[in-house]
Scaffold this motif. Structure first.
Motif, short mmCIF file in Angstrom:
data_model
loop_
_atom_site.label_atom_id
_atom_site.label_comp_id
_atom_site.label_asym_id
_atom_site.label_seq_id
_atom_site.Cartn_x
_atom_site.Cartn_y
_atom_site.Cartn_z
N MET A 1 0.82 -1.29 0.09
CA MET A 1 0.19 0.08 0.05
C MET A 1 0.89 1.04 -0.01
N PHE A 2 0.38 2.08 -0.97
CA PHE A 2 1.27 3.52 -1.09
C PHE A 2 0.02 4.53 -0.53
N VAL A 3 0.33 5.24 0.59
CA VAL A 3 -0.48 6.26 1.11
C VAL A 3 0.08 7.51 1.31
N ASN A 4 -0.54 8.53 0.93
CA ASN A 4 0.16 9.92 1.16
C ASN A 4 1.68 10.00 0.57
N CYS A 5 1.96 9.46 -0.80
CA CYS A 5 2.95 9.59 -1.16
C CYS A 5 3.21 10.64 -2.56
N MET A 6 4.18 11.23 -2.37
CA MET A 6 4.60 12.14 -3.65
C MET A 6 5.63 11.53 -4.46
N ILE A 7 5.26 11.06 -5.54
CA ILE A 7 6.29 10.62 -6.63
C ILE A 7 6.27 11.56 -7.74
N ASP A 8 7.24 12.55 -7.87
CA ASP A 8 7.47 13.41 -9.00
C ASP A 8 8.63 13.57 -9.40
N ASN A 9 8.76 14.11 -10.77
CA ASN A 9 10.05 14.74 -11.23
C ASN A 9 11.04 13.64 -11.39
#
Length: 233
Positions: A16-24
């Motif tokens: 589970m991925f929760v509250n994740c920021m995956i950017d750039n």
């Protein structure tokens, strides 16, 4: 194969991925988040944005499941989501660049603002109040240290209240329109619910009920709430 995340045949244990920021991130062969085989993977209130490479690549077979809930997949090139195989993919209450079939989904610029290192939602973002509270996972790790591991996820990516308005936002970050000291539950009114929350978390540290941020929930927080009683201005 995964500019941000690579899962290879992770079919023995749910993820589970929760509250994740995956950017750039950048990937030359695959996607930003590549899932190759999974018994069950969930992306909840996660933002996969502005990556040089596809957003999500999901590969699996019958009996496998991937959920994308309350999330944002936007600005990834050349495509947002690719599905290979017979796995089930459930996308709901999410902002998907290019669109995706499912309850509550939208295809609109999320208006994410990067400003001097801060990442926020613009006040006009279509993601505000358009997630589903029912899809929030339980606070199994007790992120707010209140002893309740069965309540809905209480905090967002920055440790702020997870539900800051009428309902939860799409994506990792909650929008908080204004500072309203004493409005512990973020419903823009200070009332008995906020007082009861402060009392329930009395003496705790690192708690959203610590209104004045002095490190402990105590009588000062209670008095601030009483002093600011009523709707937020």
């Amino acid at each position: 194969m995964g500019g941000g995340v690579l899962m290879l045949y992770a079919d023995q244990q749910p993820a589970m991925f929760v509250n994740c920021m995956i950017d750039n991130n950048t990937t030359s062969a695959g996607a930003t988040v590549s899932v190759h085989g999974t018994i069950a993977t969930k992306f909840v209130n996660t933002s996969i944005i502005n990556n040089n490479g596809s957003g999500l690549y999901l590969e699996g077979w019958e009996g496998h499941q991937v959920d994308v809930h309350n999330s944002i997949v936007w600005g990834n090139t050349p495509i947002s989501i690719t599905v290979m195989g017979d796995l089930a993919v459930d996308v709901r209450f999410s902002d998907i660049d290019g669109g995706w079939e499912g309850e509550g989904n939208i295809n609109t610029d999320p208006l994410i603002v990067f400003n001097e290192g801060a990442v926020i939602l613009d006040s006009e973002s279509p993601c505000i109040d358009n997630g589903s509270d029912a899809l929030l996972p339980a606070d199994a790790l007790d992120l707010d240290n209140d002893g309740d591991v069965f309540e809905a996820l209480p905090l967002d990516f920055f440790g702020e209240l997870r539900v800051g308005g009428v309902s939860v936002e799409m994506g990792a970050i909650e929008y908080h329109s204004q500072v309203c000291l004493g409005d512990v539950d973020g419903d823009l009114i200070i009332n008995i619910t906020d007082l009861l929350t402060i009392i329930a978390q009395w003496g705790l540290t690192n708690s959203p009920a610590d209104v004045n941020l002095d490190g402990t929930v105590d009588v000062t927080d209670l008095l601030i709430a009483v002093g600011n009683w009523g709707p937020c201005e």
